[in-house]
Design an enzyme around this catalytic site. Sequence first.
Site, PDB file in Angstrom:
ATOM      1  N   ARG A  18     -87.975  47.742 -91.650  1.00 16.30           N
ATOM      2  CA  ARG A  18     -87.426  48.273 -90.404  1.00 16.30           C
ATOM      3  C   ARG A  18     -87.791  47.439 -89.176  1.00 16.30           C
ATOM      4  O   ARG A  18     -87.367  47.769 -88.063  1.00 16.30           O
ATOM      5  CB  ARG A  18     -87.931  49.713 -90.187  1.00 16.30           C
ATOM      6  CG  ARG A  18     -87.336  50.731 -91.126  1.00 16.30           C
ATOM      7  CD  ARG A  18     -85.861  50.966 -90.840  1.00 16.30           C
ATOM      8  NE  ARG A  18     -85.639  51.584 -89.555  1.00 16.30           N
ATOM      9  CZ  ARG A  18     -85.595  52.896 -89.346  1.00 16.30           C
ATOM     10  NH1 ARG A  18     -85.784  53.735 -90.360  1.00 16.30           N
ATOM     11  NH2 ARG A  18     -85.372  53.380 -88.146  1.00 16.30           N
ATOM     12  N   HIS A  43    -100.849  38.507-100.929  1.00 18.18           N
ATOM     13  CA  HIS A  43    -100.192  37.415-101.657  1.00 18.18           C
ATOM     14  C   HIS A  43     -98.986  36.963-100.839  1.00 18.18           C
ATOM     15  O   HIS A  43     -97.855  37.381-101.096  1.00 18.18           O
ATOM     16  CB  HIS A  43     -99.758  37.898-103.043  1.00 18.18           C
ATOM     17  CG  HIS A  43     -99.273  36.802-103.939  1.00 18.18           C
ATOM     18  ND1 HIS A  43     -99.455  36.819-105.299  1.00 18.18           N
ATOM     19  CD2 HIS A  43     -98.607  35.652-103.674  1.00 18.18           C
ATOM     20  CE1 HIS A  43     -98.915  35.735-105.843  1.00 18.18           C
ATOM     21  NE2 HIS A  43     -98.386  35.016-104.864  1.00 18.18           N
ATOM     22  N   GLU A  70    -104.044  35.392-102.484  1.00  8.76           N
ATOM     23  CA  GLU A  70    -103.423  34.885-103.700  1.00  8.76           C
ATOM     24  C   GLU A  70    -102.211  34.040-103.350  1.00  8.76           C
ATOM     25  O   GLU A  70    -101.543  34.287-102.344  1.00  8.76           O
ATOM     26  CB  GLU A  70    -102.948  36.047-104.586  1.00  8.76           C
ATOM     27  CG  GLU A  70    -104.019  36.999-105.029  1.00  8.76           C
ATOM     28  CD  GLU A  70    -103.464  38.126-105.876  1.00  8.76           C
ATOM     29  OE1 GLU A  70    -104.272  38.779-106.566  1.00  8.76           O
ATOM     30  OE2 GLU A  70    -102.238  38.360-105.855  1.00  8.76           O
ATOM     31  N   HIS A 191    -102.694  43.265-112.270  1.00 11.18           N
ATOM     32  CA  HIS A 191    -101.264  43.390-112.519  1.00 11.18           C
ATOM     33  C   HIS A 191    -100.990  44.610-113.392  1.00 11.18           C
ATOM     34  O   HIS A 191    -101.342  44.653-114.558  1.00 11.18           O
ATOM     35  CB  HIS A 191    -100.647  42.150-113.165  1.00 11.18           C
ATOM     36  CG  HIS A 191     -99.162  42.055-112.884  1.00 11.18           C
ATOM     37  ND1 HIS A 191     -98.640  41.372-111.814  1.00 11.18           N
ATOM     38  CD2 HIS A 191     -98.101  42.603-113.514  1.00 11.18           C
ATOM     39  CE1 HIS A 191     -97.321  41.484-111.806  1.00 11.18           C
ATOM     40  NE2 HIS A 191     -96.965  42.232-112.831  1.00 11.18           N
ATOM     41  N   ASP A 192    -100.358  45.597-112.784  1.00 12.29           N
ATOM     42  CA  ASP A 192     -99.938  46.835-113.454  1.00 12.29           C
ATOM     43  C   ASP A 192    -101.092  47.714-113.922  1.00 12.29           C
ATOM     44  O   ASP A 192    -100.886  48.621-114.745  1.00 12.29           O
ATOM     45  CB  ASP A 192     -98.999  46.540-114.630  1.00 12.29           C
ATOM     46  CG  ASP A 192     -97.622  46.096-114.163  1.00 12.29           C
ATOM     47  OD1 ASP A 192     -97.333  46.240-112.960  1.00 12.29           O
ATOM     48  OD2 ASP A 192     -96.840  45.608-114.998  1.00 12.29           O
ATOM     49  N   HIS A 215     -99.313  47.660-106.283  1.00  5.80           N
ATOM     50  CA  HIS A 215     -98.094  48.453-106.447  1.00  5.80           C
ATOM     51  C   HIS A 215     -98.385  49.880-106.895  1.00  5.80           C
ATOM     52  O   HIS A 215     -97.910  50.844-106.275  1.00  5.80           O
ATOM     53  CB  HIS A 215     -97.153  47.766-107.440  1.00  5.80           C
ATOM     54  CG  HIS A 215     -95.861  48.490-107.626  1.00  5.80           C
ATOM     55  ND1 HIS A 215     -94.802  48.363-106.758  1.00  5.80           N
ATOM     56  CD2 HIS A 215     -95.469  49.373-108.568  1.00  5.80           C
ATOM     57  CE1 HIS A 215     -93.806  49.128-107.157  1.00  5.80           C
ATOM     58  NE2 HIS A 215     -94.180  49.755-108.257  1.00  5.80           N
TER      59      HIS A 215
END
Length: 238
Positions: A18, A43, A70, A191-192, A215
């Site tokens: 936005r 990152h 990163e 990661h995940d 995430h």
Amino acid sequence: MTKLSVNINKIATLRNSRGGNNPDLVKVALDCEAFGALGITVHPRPDERHIRYQDVYDLKAAISTEFNIEGNCKEDKFVDLVLANKPAQVTLVPDAEGQITSNHGWDTIKHKDYLKEMVTVFQKEGIRVSIFVDPVVEMVEGAAETGTDRIELYTEAYAHNYFADREKAIVNYVAAAHHANHLKLGINAGHDLDLHNLHYFAQSIPGLLEVSIGHALISDALYLGLETTIKKYLQQLT
């Protein structure tokens, strides 16, 4: 206890959607620290689709915990950014331009000489170096030969296979970690990783120093709130 470093890329994605400064990236980072996180990870990518280069300067001036940047050291702009800000740690990730997210580790055998050169560049400035690797003993061996301080185990395969057979999913990671310990390499991971699979991973990996999570943690915070979410992640690491 394994340190939790919160990757705040997704906060920047939301802000950028936005324009303006809502949510405030620096405030979120400071809140993460206040809620118990022991590090902040970013990152930045060349297109600045989430973390902007200016964000790195702003965060470096504000946060008090470990700062982990990163990125792909083949990008001169990234190298210059890291050297200008001197974070506690730089994590070298072999991303291609435009890549949505990291999806593989370095081939530390093929790129050993190059990585050795880059490790030296950062270490000369007092920056700890971590190399992103797949859970393969040979890649860990190659990383050690570059002189890096740490490796970061790429955990997507573990997360993907966790519910099918977590014991099988963790095998290669345990072997890689034992070899890293033998070679006196520090171990990070990311990661995940999430609230479902983090505890088993942390309990299974000997010498795990740090996890970087973005995430899943930010997604959980939409439902639970940021403070509650960080505390829940910290609980998985005890």
